[in-house]
Design a protein around this motif. Sequence first.
Motif, PDB file in Angstrom:
ATOM      1  N   ASP A 118       6.029   9.825  -8.151  1.00 17.79           N
ATOM      2  CA  ASP A 118       5.338   9.915  -6.862  1.00 17.79           C
ATOM      3  C   ASP A 118       4.850   8.568  -6.333  1.00 17.79           C
ATOM      4  N   TYR A 119       4.840   7.567  -7.193  1.00 18.48           N
ATOM      5  CA  TYR A 119       4.241   6.286  -6.797  1.00 18.48           C
ATOM      6  C   TYR A 119       4.894   5.678  -5.548  1.00 18.48           C
ATOM      7  N   PRO A 120       6.227   5.614  -5.447  1.00 18.25           N
ATOM      8  CA  PRO A 120       6.819   4.989  -4.248  1.00 18.25           C
ATOM      9  C   PRO A 120       6.443   5.689  -2.946  1.00 18.25           C
ATOM     10  N   SER A 121       6.406   7.018  -2.951  1.00 16.72           N
ATOM     11  CA  SER A 121       6.122   7.736  -1.707  1.00 16.72           C
ATOM     12  C   SER A 121       4.679   7.529  -1.248  1.00 16.72           C
ATOM     13  N   MET A 122       3.771   7.201  -2.175  1.00 14.53           N
ATOM     14  CA  MET A 122       2.384   6.941  -1.792  1.00 14.53           C
ATOM     15  C   MET A 122       2.308   5.799  -0.786  1.00 14.53           C
ATOM     16  N   TRP A 123       3.162   4.809  -0.936  1.00 16.41           N
ATOM     17  CA  TRP A 123       3.118   3.634  -0.065  1.00 16.41           C
ATOM     18  C   TRP A 123       3.843   3.864   1.251  1.00 16.41           C
ATOM     19  N   VAL A 124       4.706   4.843   1.303  1.00 17.17           N
ATOM     20  CA  VAL A 124       5.388   5.173   2.563  1.00 17.17           C
ATOM     21  C   VAL A 124       4.574   6.190   3.356  1.00 17.17           C
ATOM     22  N   LYS A 125       4.207   7.297   2.710  1.00 18.27           N
ATOM     23  CA  LYS A 125       3.547   8.401   3.395  1.00 18.27           C
ATOM     24  C   LYS A 125       2.025   8.293   3.395  1.00 18.27           C
ATOM     25  N   ASP A 126       1.476   7.323   2.651  1.00 19.23           N
ATOM     26  CA  ASP A 126       0.029   7.116   2.599  1.00 19.23           C
ATOM     27  C   ASP A 126      -0.706   8.350   2.085  1.00 19.23           C
ATOM     28  N   GLU A 127      -0.128   9.001   1.109  1.00 23.13           N
ATOM     29  CA  GLU A 127      -0.730  10.222   0.578  1.00 23.13           C
ATOM     30  C   GLU A 127      -0.485  10.311  -0.920  1.00 23.13           C
ATOM     31  N   SER A 128      -1.566  10.545  -1.671  1.00 25.68           N
ATOM     32  CA  SER A 128      -1.463  10.665  -3.123  1.00 25.68           C
ATOM     33  C   SER A 128      -2.793  11.157  -3.662  1.00 25.68           C
ATOM     34  N   ASN A 129      -2.742  11.849  -4.784  1.00 23.69           N
ATOM     35  CA  ASN A 129      -3.977  12.302  -5.419  1.00 23.69           C
ATOM     36  C   ASN A 129      -4.798  11.156  -5.992  1.00 23.69           C
ATOM     37  N   GLU A 130      -4.245   9.930  -6.026  1.00 27.71           N
ATOM     38  CA  GLU A 130      -5.022   8.807  -6.545  1.00 27.71           C
ATOM     39  C   GLU A 130      -5.751   8.045  -5.430  1.00 27.71           C
ATOM     40  N   ILE A 131      -5.512   8.411  -4.180  1.00 25.21           N
ATOM     41  CA  ILE A 131      -6.199   7.740  -3.076  1.00 25.21           C
ATOM     42  C   ILE A 131      -7.571   8.376  -2.900  1.00 25.21           C
ATOM     43  N   ILE A 132      -8.600   7.617  -3.171  1.00 32.53           N
ATOM     44  CA  ILE A 132      -9.970   8.108  -3.038  1.00 32.53           C
ATOM     45  C   ILE A 132     -10.375   8.169  -1.570  1.00 32.53           C
ATOM     46  N   MET A 133      -9.972   7.137  -0.816  1.00 30.43           N
ATOM     47  CA  MET A 133     -10.292   7.105   0.613  1.00 30.43           C
ATOM     48  C   MET A 133      -9.247   6.293   1.350  1.00 30.43           C
ATOM     49  N   ARG A 134      -8.806   6.794   2.480  1.00 33.15           N
ATOM     50  CA  ARG A 134      -7.889   6.065   3.351  1.00 33.15           C
ATOM     51  C   ARG A 134      -8.419   6.165   4.781  1.00 33.15           C
ATOM     52  N   SER A 135      -8.054   5.209   5.612  1.00 28.32           N
ATOM     53  CA  SER A 135      -8.486   5.226   7.010  1.00 28.32           C
ATOM     54  C   SER A 135      -7.551   6.089   7.842  1.00 28.32           C
ATOM     55  N   PHE A 136      -8.142   6.831   8.754  1.00 29.91           N
ATOM     56  CA  PHE A 136      -7.331   7.631   9.671  1.00 29.91           C
ATOM     57  C   PHE A 136      -6.613   6.721  10.650  1.00 29.91           C
ATOM     58  N   MET A 137      -5.348   7.035  10.899  1.00 30.15           N
ATOM     59  CA  MET A 137      -4.563   6.342  11.914  1.00 30.15           C
ATOM     60  C   MET A 137      -3.672   7.345  12.622  1.00 30.15           C
ATOM     61  N   SER A 138      -3.386   7.056  13.865  1.00 28.28           N
ATOM     62  CA  SER A 138      -2.398   7.825  14.608  1.00 28.28           C
ATOM     63  C   SER A 138      -1.620   6.860  15.482  1.00 28.28           C
ATOM     64  N   LYS A 139      -0.422   7.236  15.832  1.00 24.31           N
ATOM     65  CA  LYS A 139       0.417   6.316  16.602  1.00 24.31           C
ATOM     66  C   LYS A 139      -0.032   6.193  18.057  1.00 24.31           C
ATOM     67  N   GLN A 140      -1.014   6.995  18.461  1.00 25.19           N
ATOM     68  CA  GLN A 140      -1.551   6.876  19.812  1.00 25.19           C
ATOM     69  C   GLN A 140      -2.517   5.694  19.936  1.00 25.19           C
ATOM     70  N   GLU A 141      -2.917   5.112  18.797  1.00 25.96           N
ATOM     71  CA  GLU A 141      -3.878   4.016  18.813  1.00 25.96           C
ATOM     72  C   GLU A 141      -3.148   2.679  18.668  1.00 25.96           C
ATOM     73  N   GLY A 142      -3.830   1.607  19.073  1.00 29.35           N
ATOM     74  CA  GLY A 142      -3.312   0.277  18.791  1.00 29.35           C
ATOM     75  C   GLY A 142      -3.606  -0.057  17.349  1.00 29.35           C
TER      76      GLY A 142
END
Length: 508
Positions: free
Chosen positions: A272-296
């Motif tokens: 699962d490690y490679p997909s964590m860096w593409v999809k930004d999703e993994s059970n080891e991520i404690i916190m990630r910032s929200f992003m959407s393509k509508q923002e700069g």
Amino acid sequence: MKKIYISLMLMLGLGLLSSCDMDKKPYGSLDETSAVQNLKDLERFRNGVYTGLRGMNSGAWITYQDIQMDQFHGLVNNGNRVGTFSNGLFTSSDGDIESMFASCYSRIATANYLIEKAGDMAQSDTYTKEESAAIERYKAEGHFLRAYCYFFLADHFSQPYAKVDASKEGTGAMLVTKYNPTGDVEAYPSRSSLEATYALIESDLEAAYNGLKVYESTDPSNVVPNATYLSSYAVAAMQARVALVKGNYEVAYAKATEVINSKVYTLATIQDYPSMWVKDESNEIIMRSFMSKQEGLASTGSAYTASTNETTADYIPTFATLKSCSRDGDVRFDTYFKLWNLDIEGSKYSAFVFLKYPGNPALRTTENNNYVNMPKLFRLSEQYLIAAEAGANIPGAEANKYLNELRANRIENYQTVNYNNDIILNEIKAERECELLGEGFRMSDLRRWGLGFERYGSHDENTALDNVIVAAGREMKYLSTDYRFTWPIPKTEMDSNPNLEGQQNPGY
């Protein structure tokens, strides 16, 4: 670039609720008597905490300090982008350093205002139990943002804690804990001691931790992997990071193992490690910032990959960097590095490029890759490395356990090895070099370890690349005492604040 003086930094920038790569913001201040009048206002205002944290974990905030160190070479066709950092030529007049310094204080003003307004509201008896809990949550988030900014300042604009008399005034940050915009230069703060700076950081983190613990006792919905809002475990992860940098191994170990032992988060598997860096999703991520393509959105990956057609790059990993992740079966090599055929000054060169930030397809605004990924503020692997390093400095702690568990989830067919105290710290350092590559930790690590560096000058993987590396930075060398391990207080600040006289960092 506009000059930003301390009077403006103490004001509340209107642009704080959005961010870009270098946080070039319009200036001004909200009317503090009318900006926050009710709970809805406070809730909207608190969004500045998260846009601030997102900005400080993407783009130049991450890449500049790593490119300054030993792991990347600039290519001659990079247009000198980030060249002053890569080639060690930055000064106190550097606009990028000034921008980051000013942005920290702008966000501190946001935090101060939020803490003050939430504190005032918390004294009222007009709110429901749920509303009162929300107010305490927002106040805790304000404390976290302030701590986060002051830690960035301490870890970049002050000398390492163990290398300086931390009790001496003028070694720390300018401490501002009240929202009080002023044009009176006599009221501008001087630099505190580094000891006082860390005391404020630790106090703020404790307030954030306790406040979020109380909130989570009634609403634990955010205590999950991939959280976009702060949790008490995210704060504990930050407490572990701060304690390690300060050299407080007992606290670092206790906080890191608290996060690990919670079992809320688990290390990504090799699969699962490679997909964590593409999809930004993994059970080891404690916190990630929200992003959407509508923002700069700020791109972190584009600092290394300068094109969408896989033919140009600004910076490539040194051969020594490639080697640091080249253990047989190590999933990180193929995850981080891809072989591209680069166009450099009219010729083709086969080179490994750094693709830890490969671009999340869900964040693309066109068919082309914009190399934008959601910032991962805290990952469980960092906590394993903190537990290992801190544990190696505490008699009887389980340093080998945490190092081996991490490696077992990164290296196929890994065989457990128990290292003695003479070896394990070097193994942990090597593991941090690979696992946290390109995430903004290298400068802090070398400062903490008291190590200098010399970039490995030859590209043994393709010696033709030796001819297209920027000569000024090819074999860049810092002694452990090099003044450039600490960034300068911006000249604009030194010029505008009379109370900073004599408090510039050595070498500038």
